[in-house]
Design a protein around this motif. Structure first.
Motif, PDB file in Angstrom:
ATOM      1  N   THR A 183      -0.396   3.141  -0.485  1.00 58.54           N
ATOM      2  CA  THR A 183       1.004   3.441  -0.766  1.00 58.54           C
ATOM      3  C   THR A 183       1.743   2.141  -1.052  1.00 58.54           C
ATOM      4  N   CYS A 237       6.093   1.186  -1.017  1.00 55.83           N
ATOM      5  CA  CYS A 237       7.430   1.738  -0.831  1.00 55.83           C
ATOM      6  C   CYS A 237       8.471   0.666  -1.103  1.00 55.83           C
ATOM      7  N   GLY A 265       3.590  -1.836   1.754  1.00 55.34           N
ATOM      8  CA  GLY A 265       2.642  -0.766   1.492  1.00 55.34           C
ATOM      9  C   GLY A 265       1.285  -1.102   2.053  1.00 55.34           C
ATOM     10  N   VAL A 310      -3.708   4.272   3.201  1.00 55.61           N
ATOM     11  CA  VAL A 310      -3.418   5.550   3.840  1.00 55.61           C
ATOM     12  C   VAL A 310      -4.556   5.837   4.814  1.00 55.61           C
ATOM     13  N   ILE A 339       0.098  11.229   2.650  1.00 60.65           N
ATOM     14  CA  ILE A 339       0.380  10.018   1.879  1.00 60.65           C
ATOM     15  C   ILE A 339       1.798   9.513   2.146  1.00 60.65           C
ATOM     16  N   ALA A 361       3.120   5.894   3.806  1.00 62.52           N
ATOM     17  CA  ALA A 361       4.137   4.983   3.263  1.00 62.52           C
ATOM     18  C   ALA A 361       5.178   4.646   4.320  1.00 62.52           C
ATOM     19  N   PHE A 386       9.255  10.340  -3.890  1.00 59.83           N
ATOM     20  CA  PHE A 386       8.044   9.965  -4.621  1.00 59.83           C
ATOM     21  C   PHE A 386       8.434   9.501  -6.017  1.00 59.83           C
ATOM     22  N   PHE A 418       0.158   5.367  -4.369  1.00 65.98           N
ATOM     23  CA  PHE A 418       1.247   6.336  -4.432  1.00 65.98           C
ATOM     24  C   PHE A 418       2.534   5.585  -4.110  1.00 65.98           C
ATOM     25  N   ASN A 419       3.478   5.602  -5.049  1.00 70.72           N
ATOM     26  CA  ASN A 419       4.686   4.780  -4.983  1.00 70.72           C
ATOM     27  C   ASN A 419       5.907   5.603  -4.591  1.00 70.72           C
ATOM     28  N   TYR A 420       6.704   5.031  -3.693  1.00 69.95           N
ATOM     29  CA  TYR A 420       7.903   5.686  -3.174  1.00 69.95           C
ATOM     30  C   TYR A 420       9.086   4.742  -3.249  1.00 69.95           C
TER      31      TYR A 420
END
Length: 163
Positions: free
Chosen positions: A14, A16, A42, A45, A51, A55, A72, A90-92
């Motif tokens: 992740t 963030c 980040g 996970v 996921i 994050a 997200f 996975f970007n937040y």
């Protein structure tokens, strides 16, 4: 000719981006931690956490902040067919947090940076490319097929699914 493997390893990570008005929180990772330069919090996970919870946990571990609002933003993946590796990030975007920054953060010095100045800081090319995507409407998808041994890109896909 590329030797392809039939076994595939998936690695889930992740990232963030933490935004507060016109500023973002970045950490200056030292060389010994890998990916040196400024980067958003980040990491890996952990199984079987979700996921998004990964994050949120990474932000807490790396900054001391508790995420209150998160959305997200997109996925960034790197596939190396010679190693059978699919590395997915996975970007937040977190727009509300609470708490105090850690005095001695484990991944590097923390710095609130004006968004307009952030790209002037030393950072990895892949993070520099991804940075503006956090703030565009909608979600994004970035995919690279590359050979890690030679750092050769075989295919690149970058899409923004705007609102």
């Amino acid at each position: 000719m590329i030797k392809m493997t039939t076994e595939v390893t998936h690695k889930l990570y992740t990232m963030c981006m933490i935004q507060d008005g016109t500023k973002v929180l970045l950490m200056n990772r030292p060389d010994k931690k890998g990916f040196p330069g400024y980067i958003a919090p980040g990491g890996k996970v952990e199984f079987p956490e979700s996921i998004v919870n990964g994050a949120i946990r990474e932000v807490k571990e790396e900054t001391g902040l508790t995420v209150k609002e998160i959305v997200f933003k997109g996925i960034d993946e790197y596939c190396d067919p010679s190693q059978g590796l699919r590395y997915m990030v996975f970007n937040y975007l977190a727009t509300a947090t609470e708490g105090e920054l850690l005095n001695n953060p484990p991944e590097g010095e923390l710095l609130w940076v004006d968004m307009k100045e952030a790209l002037n800081l030393p950072m990895q090319d892949w993070f520099k490319r991804r940075f503006p995507l956090f703030f565009e409407p909608g979600t994004f998808e970035v995919s690279f097929v590359w050979l890690a041994d030679t750092d050769e890109t075989l295919e690149a896909t970058i899409k923004n699914y705007g609102v």
